[in-house]
Motif scaffolding. Structure first.
Motif, PDB file in Angstrom:
ATOM      1  N   CYS A  66       0.825  -1.208   0.000  1.00  0.00           N
ATOM      2  CA  CYS A  66       0.000   0.000   0.000  1.00  0.00           C
ATOM      3  C   CYS A  66       0.856   1.254   0.000  1.00  0.00           C
ATOM      4  O   CYS A  66       0.413   2.318  -0.450  1.00  0.00           O
ATOM      5  N   PRO A  72      -4.933   7.651  -2.351  1.00  0.00           N
ATOM      6  CA  PRO A  72      -5.349   7.184  -1.024  1.00  0.00           C
ATOM      7  C   PRO A  72      -6.450   6.130  -1.073  1.00  0.00           C
ATOM      8  O   PRO A  72      -6.348   5.088  -0.401  1.00  0.00           O
ATOM      9  N   GLU A  76      -6.098   2.369   0.370  1.00  0.00           N
ATOM     10  CA  GLU A  76      -6.907   1.901   1.499  1.00  0.00           C
ATOM     11  C   GLU A  76      -7.710   0.649   1.133  1.00  0.00           C
ATOM     12  O   GLU A  76      -7.808  -0.296   1.933  1.00  0.00           O
ATOM     13  N   THR A  80      -7.438  -3.225   2.854  1.00  0.00           N
ATOM     14  CA  THR A  80      -8.574  -4.008   3.344  1.00  0.00           C
ATOM     15  C   THR A  80      -8.637  -5.375   2.656  1.00  0.00           C
ATOM     16  O   THR A  80      -8.784  -6.415   3.310  1.00  0.00           O
ATOM     17  N   VAL A 103      -1.345  -1.501   5.872  1.00  0.00           N
ATOM     18  CA  VAL A 103      -2.174  -0.296   5.999  1.00  0.00           C
ATOM     19  C   VAL A 103      -1.724   0.737   4.981  1.00  0.00           C
ATOM     20  O   VAL A 103      -0.548   0.819   4.631  1.00  0.00           O
ATOM     21  N   SER A 104      -2.688   1.492   4.490  1.00  0.00           N
ATOM     22  CA  SER A 104      -2.372   2.708   3.740  1.00  0.00           C
ATOM     23  C   SER A 104      -1.969   3.766   4.751  1.00  0.00           C
ATOM     24  O   SER A 104      -2.613   3.903   5.803  1.00  0.00           O
ATOM     25  N   HIS A 106      -1.684   7.083   3.989  1.00  0.00           N
ATOM     26  CA  HIS A 106      -2.056   8.441   3.551  1.00  0.00           C
ATOM     27  C   HIS A 106      -2.716   9.195   4.697  1.00  0.00           C
ATOM     28  O   HIS A 106      -2.427  10.370   4.919  1.00  0.00           O
ATOM     29  N   ASP A 107      -3.613   8.533   5.374  1.00  0.00           N
ATOM     30  CA  ASP A 107      -4.388   9.168   6.442  1.00  0.00           C
ATOM     31  C   ASP A 107      -4.109   8.411   7.742  1.00  0.00           C
ATOM     32  O   ASP A 107      -4.532   7.269   7.913  1.00  0.00           O
ATOM     33  N   GLN A 110      -7.073   6.811   9.420  1.00  0.00           N
ATOM     34  CA  GLN A 110      -7.597   5.639   8.729  1.00  0.00           C
ATOM     35  C   GLN A 110      -6.662   4.451   8.925  1.00  0.00           C
ATOM     36  O   GLN A 110      -7.113   3.316   9.097  1.00  0.00           O
ATOM     37  N   ALA A 111      -5.368   4.708   8.930  1.00  0.00           N
ATOM     38  CA  ALA A 111      -4.398   3.627   9.183  1.00  0.00           C
ATOM     39  C   ALA A 111      -4.628   3.030  10.569  1.00  0.00           C
ATOM     40  O   ALA A 111      -4.613   1.802  10.753  1.00  0.00           O
ATOM     41  N   GLU A 114      -7.736   0.813  10.416  1.00  0.00           N
ATOM     42  CA  GLU A 114      -7.525  -0.472   9.763  1.00  0.00           C
ATOM     43  C   GLU A 114      -6.684  -1.394  10.650  1.00  0.00           C
ATOM     44  O   GLU A 114      -6.960  -2.594  10.751  1.00  0.00           O
TER      45      GLU A 114
END
Lengths: 373, 373, 373, 373
Positions: A66, A72, A76, A80, A103-104, A106-107, A110-111, A114
C-alpha cells in the motif's frame, strides 16, 4: 534447529500483481517462480518450512504494498482486501502462520482504524508492517514519512493495541532514483538503497521521539538492522545534543538504549556470521530475531546458515531463532497460534542424538553434522 | 555500572592465618596489606565496593581452606569455626554480603551435614565453595576428588538444598609440584597451574555424571572458565563415546549442553575482553557472571575493566554484571538479602546523565566517560 | 581453499607399531584403519589431500615417538631409523611433503647432532618435533623437561640451524596418570590432559628464557594453542615479576610479546570458529597456521571447516591457511619443496568462478557454495 | 601506541572561511575553537600529536571544499590556492605532515592536471581527497558522480601517478535535503547522511568498473567503512549478476575481493571496538588504518580509544595504527617524509617498560596502564 520462527516473509494476492509483480524485476528466467512463490502459502512454502525446521511464519503483503500506491482510496481498499484475504489464509493453519497487517499511510487516522480492525476483529494478526515511506502526490514523488507529528494517531493505535511495527524497505521514488541512483541502478535495491533509505526513516522515528511518546510501541526491522548496529556508536556520538537542541528524543537517552526494549532487528536476507556477531555485541542477542525474507531469499539457504554456519552458543541460537519472538510478539503465545518457548534440546540444538561421537561432532565423512551448531 | 555483584571474594579469620597466610607468598612488601584485606569486611572492603559500584559480595573462606588440611578432625573443626564466624559477619550487613559455606571433604556425609547446617540453620549462606581437591593421607599428598561415587551424599545435599557449588582452585600437592612444576614454580599458581588442575576436576564431575544424577546441582567456577569455554568444541569432539563407552555422563548430551542450566563461570581474575567475547560466543552470556577475586585482584581494576573496557551491549553487561546471579543463586532474592534485578538505566549503563553530548559520549578532554560502556 | 599447508600430520613405521600402535586405543572397530592411515603417505593420504585442497603436508613421527622410550640407546636408534625412513618417503614427492625430525631427548648433545644431521645432510627436513617431555628412568616415570639449563645444546642447534621446533602433546607418565587421572581416564588424552600438560612445558620454555637466549628459535604448537591464547591476559597478569624475581625471562617482555615473532600456533584438531576468532584477537592472524592432525582427525572434516565454516576475510584465511607457513618455515620455499605464496584468487578464495550469482553466493539449492568463505 | 599515522585530518585557509566555515554549524560556543583548529597546523595540532603518540598526519582541505562550489572556475582556483598553501605548510615540517590534493571535479581533465601538478611538481603530496559528489549547475543542485565514464581522465591520472584517492563525505544538496532529510535534519550530517550517500558513490565507483579499468587506483574511505564492511555479504549477495547483466564490474569478482588490494578504510570518527572487530573479520586488518577526523573529533579521545580500549593483538594494532599506511601510501617512505615501519616494541605496544608487574599489567591504583593494549 527445529522450531524456528521467521518474521519477514512475503506473500501477495493476484489482484496486486498487475501493478506490483516483483517477478518482473529479477533475473531472467526466475520471475515466474518468484511470482508463484509469492502467491503460495500452503503448498511449496509449508513443505519447505517442514523440511528446514521452520515452525512458524508471520506473513506480510509484499513491498511496496500500500505504501507504493499514491492514490489514497486505492491504497486503502488494497489494504482491506489484502488483510481480509490474509486472515482467511492464516486461519487455515494458524499454528503455522500469523500475519502483519497492511495499511495505507495516507491518512494516519484511517491507518489506525484499519490496524485496529485487524487486531481486534480478526484472529490471525500480531502486528503491522510498513514499507518505508508512503508514495503520495499527483506524480507519486511525494514521500510521506511516519516520524512526523501528524502520524500520532497511527502510533497511538499501535501503542494501545500493543501491536509491534515492522519497518520494511521499498524502492525509491522515481525522482530520487533519477537524481541519485540512475548511474548505478543495481545499487538502488536490496544491495544498498533499501537500507540507505530505511535507516533514515527508522532513526527519524526514534529521534523524533515517537518511542518516548508511545512507550508500548515496538519497532522491528530486518537485514541485520539496516546498517544501524555497526554504526550505533557513531550515530549516538554524532547526535550531539548541544548541536541539535531541537531533536525531540529524550535528552537522557541514547539511540542504543532503545534496543532490546522497544527496538529489535531480524536476520532477513543478511546471512553473515560476522555481522550477526557484531550485532550481538552492539545491541545484544535479546534484540535479534531470525528471519528469512522468503521468497526473495531461499528457505534452505537461510536455514542452512542458521543451523550449521552460525557458531554461537545454543542458548542465544534458540532465543534468537525462536524464543525472543514470543516476547516481542506475545500474541503468538495466545489463541489461535499457541506458540510456546522451546529449550535447546527440544530444538535439537546441542546434544547427541545418535548416542556416540566417533569423529567428533560430525559423522565420519562430514556428510552429516550430528551436532547442529 | 552500579549494582554489580561479585562471587569469588575471599576472606579469612585470624585462627587460620598461622597455617595459611597468603600474604607470605606474594611480592615482597605487599603481604601485610593482603593479610589485612583478607581479614577485613566492613572497612576497606565495603568502602571500595561503594566507590566502584559493587552492590554485593558473596564471601568465601580463603583457599585452600579446609581442603588444604589433611587431618579430618582439624578440617571439620575449621569449617565449623569459619562458617559460624562468617555468618556473624554477613549478618552485620546482609543487604551487602552473603556467604558460601566452607566444608571439609574428608567425609562426604559430614560435608553434607555441615552444608545442611549452614543453609538451613543460618541466614547468610547461599551455596558452598570447594577449593579443588581435598588433601589427605599422612603426608598430605593423597588427593581426594569429588567426582567419585563416594561423594554422592555431598552432592545429594547440594541438590536437595538447591545450594550451588563454587569450584575454586588451590595449590598443588607437594608431590605433584615436585614432579611437574619445580623447574618452573611461577607457573604452578594462578598463572597456569590453578586452571590446569581445576579444569580436570570440573570436567571429572561433569563427565562422571554428577550433574545427571543430581539435576538441581549447579556448578560455578571462575577465571573465565578455567580454559574450558575456549576448548569446549575440542573437549566435546574428543570425548568420543565409542572410544570411552564407560564414561558415565548421559549418552545424549555434550559437555556444552550443561552450560547456562547447570554450569556457570565468572570473570574473576581474568579481565580480558577478547576472552569474555569468546566465552559469550561459546557458552553464552546466560552462563557468565562478573566477579573480582578480591583481595588477590584489585576492586578498582576489575571494575574499571567491567565499567569502561568491556565493549558489549548494555543488556548483556547488566545481566552478566548482576541479574544472572539472581537466577543462579535465587536465595539472594530472599530475606535477609532481598536483592532485585536492575535495568540498564538503574545501573547507569547507557543513557546520558548530563543531558548533552558535545564530544560524543565523552567529555571534551576524555577525562570522564559519560556513557559507561 | 586451494593451496592449504598442514603441519601436524602424523606418520609411523612398522618397526614402531609393536610398542606404540595408536590404533589400539581408539574406538572399537576403527583401530585397523588408523594404523593403515599412519603407515600410508602416497596412497590414501595424498588422494584425500588432492580432494580437499591440501597442497602440502609436513610429516612427523607419531607421538609419543622417541619421547615415549625411556632407554636412551633405543630412543636414539629409533630416531635415526624414523628420520632415515621419512627422508626416503618425502623425497619420493618433495613438492607435496616435507618432514619434522624426530629426536631422542635423553642427551641434549645427541639430540642436537641428530637434528643437525637431518637438517644439513638430508633434503626433506624443515624443523623438529618434540612430543612434550622425555620419559626416562628405570620405570619410565621420570619426566625430562626441555626448559631446563642442560638442554642448551639442543636449543643452540635449533637456533643456529634456524630449525623451528613443533611441540606436540603426549600421554602422561603412569605415575601422574595414577595420581590425577585414573578416576576420569577419558580426560587424560586429547580432550584435556594433552593440553593441560603441554601448556606447562611450553610456558616453561618461554619463561625460563630459552627464547631470549636463542633468538632464532621458533616454537609452534597445535590445537589452537593448548589453551594459552584464551588465557594470555591472565598468564601475563599473574606472572608478577615482583613476586617471581627469579623467573629468567626478559624483564621487559610479556609472554604475549613472543607471539608472531618466535611463537606460533596451529588449528590442528580444534575446528572451532569462536576459538579461532579469539586467538586472532589475542595473538593475531600472523601467529596462526592451519593444520589437521591426520589421521587422528579426518582430512575432509578439517578442510570443510576451513573452507566453508571459517567466516574470516580472504586475506587472513589465505595467510593462515598457507602463506604464514612460508615465513615460519622458510626452508619450504627452497629446493626441493619450492613452495610459493599464493593470492586469494589463486587459492579460489573469494571471486565468482561461475560468472554469475543468482541466489547470492550459493547455488540455488545450497548444495554447492560458490564463494568459499 | 607511539608512531600512529592519521589520514583524515582537516585543515582550511582563511580565504575559504567566508563561504565554508564549519564552525558555524556546530554546538553554540564551540565554533570559534573549531575554526581556530582548522586554520592551525604547527601550534595546537602538533602539540596534541606529540602528547598523544601521533607521529604523522596527512592533511586535507576541509569538506565540502572544491566539491561544494558549483562554479567551475571558482572551484578550480580554490583548488590551486589550497594546494599551493598546503604544500607550503607541509614543507615546514615534512617529517610530520603530508597532504592530499584538493581538486575541482567539474572537468575531469582539469582535475587530472591539478592532481598531476601536485604529485609531480610539489613535494608534500601523497594522494588526493574528494568530498563525495561535485555540486554543479546554476542552483548547485546537480550532483556529479565520479563513477561515470566521463571521469576516465581523472582516474587514469590517479592510476598512472599511483596516487590513492580518499573519498570523504559531504553535506547533501539542498534539493535532496528538502526531499529526504528536512523532518529530521540532525540525521543528514555525520550521524547518518554522510555515510548513506558516500557508500552509494563508493560502490558506484567499484561496480561501474573503475578499479578494473585502472588497476593501480586505490580507494580509501573513513568512518570504519561508511557501513560497507558490515553489509559486505549482503552487498555481494544482492548484486546478482543474472539480474544486473549490465553492471560493468568484472564478472569473476566480488566487491569484497577488492579490499586489501585496492580498497581500504580508516577508523576516523568511529571509535567503536565491536565495529572494528567486525571490520577486521569481514575485510581484514590489512584493509584498515587508524585515523582521527580532527578537528571534528578530539585527538586525545581518538588516541585514548586506540591506545587503551582497542583490545586486539599488538601486531594488528601496530599495522593498523601505522605500518599499513606505508604500503597504501608508499610515497610516505620517500623524501621528504622518510617514514619507516615500526615494531610493536618501538611503538611501546606490549612489553613491560617498568620491569615489574605487581598488579598485573596495571599499576596498583589503575591510574596508569603499564601495558598499552
Amino acid at each position: 534447529m527445529l522450531g524456528k520462527i521467521a518474521l519477514e516473509e512475503c506473500w501477495t494476492i493476484p489482484q496486486a500483481l498487475a501493478k506490483n509483480d516483483p517477478g518482473k524485476f529479477v533475473a531472467t528466467g526466475t520471475g515466474d517462480r518468484l511470482t508463484r512463490e509469492l502467491l503460495d502459502i500452503h503448498d511449496m512454502r509449508i513443505r519447505q518450512m517442514d523440511e528446514n525446521g521452520v515452525d512458524f511464519m508471520v506473513l506480510s503483503f509484499v513491498s511496496a504494498g500500500c505504501q507504493g500506491i499514491s492514490d489514497p482510496a486505492t491504497a486503502e481498499a488494497l489494504a482491506t482486501l489484502a488483510n481480509d484475504k490474509l486472515e482467511e489464509e492464516v486461519m487455515k493453519n494458524p499454528t503455522r502462520f500469523a500475519a502483519f497487517a497492511a495499511v495505507s499511510m495516507h491518512d494516519p487516522g484511517q491507518a489506525a482504524e484499519e490496524l485496529t480492525r485487524c487486531i481486534t476483529k480478526k484472529k490471525g494478526f500480531v502486528g503491522v508492517l510498513l514499507n518505508d515511506f508512503q508514495s503520495s502526490g499527483p506524480d507519486g514523488n511525494t514521500m510521506l514519512f511516519f516520524d512526523q507529528p501528524e502520524y500520532g494517531p497511527f502510533w497511538k493505535a499501535a501503542n494501545d493495541l500493543k501491536a509491534p511495527v515492522y519497518l520494511h524497505p521499498r524502492i525509491s521514488s522515481s525522482l530520487i532514483h533519477d537524481q541519485m541512483w540512475k548511474g548505478r541502478p543495481w545499487l538502488d535495491f536490496s544491495a544498498l538503497g533499501y537500507a540507505d533509505r530505511l535507516n533514515m526513516h527508522i532513526l527519524g522515528i526514534i529521534t523524533n521521539g515517537v518511542l518516548d511518546r508511545f512507550p508500548d510501541v515496538k519497532l522491528i526491522f530486518g537485514h541485520m538492522g539496516e546498517h544501524i548496529p555497526y554504526d550505533i556508536y557513531r550515530i549516538d556520538h554524532k547526535l550531539d545534543r548541544a548541536r541539535f537542541p531541537k531533536m525531540p528524543m529524550r535528552k537522557d537517552k541514547l539511540v542504543q538504549d532503545y534496543f532490546g526494549d522497544q527496538v529489535f532487528i531480524t536476520t532477513s536476507g543478511h546471512f553473515s556470521t560476522p555481522a550477526l556477531i557484531c550485532a550481538m555485541g552492539e545491541i545484544g542477542a535479546q534484540s535479534i530475531m531470525f528471519s528469512i525474507d522468503y521468497p526473495f531469499e531461499s528457505i534452505p539457504n537461510a536455514c542452512a546458515w542458521w543451523d550449521e554456519h552460525v557458531s554461537v552458543n545454543q542458548h542465544d541460537l534458540v532465543n534468537m531463532g525462536r524464543n525472543n519472538v514470543l516476547k516481542v510478539l506475545p500474541r503468538l503465545t495466545e489463541k489461535p497460534h499457541n506458540l510456546k518457548t522451546m529449550t535447546p534440546a527440544e530444538c535439537q540444538v546441542g546434544g547427541l542424538r545418535e548416542g556416540q561421537v566417533t569423529y567428533g561432532m560430525y559423522n565420519e565423512d562430514w556428510s552429516r553434522r550430528l551436532v547442529k551448531r
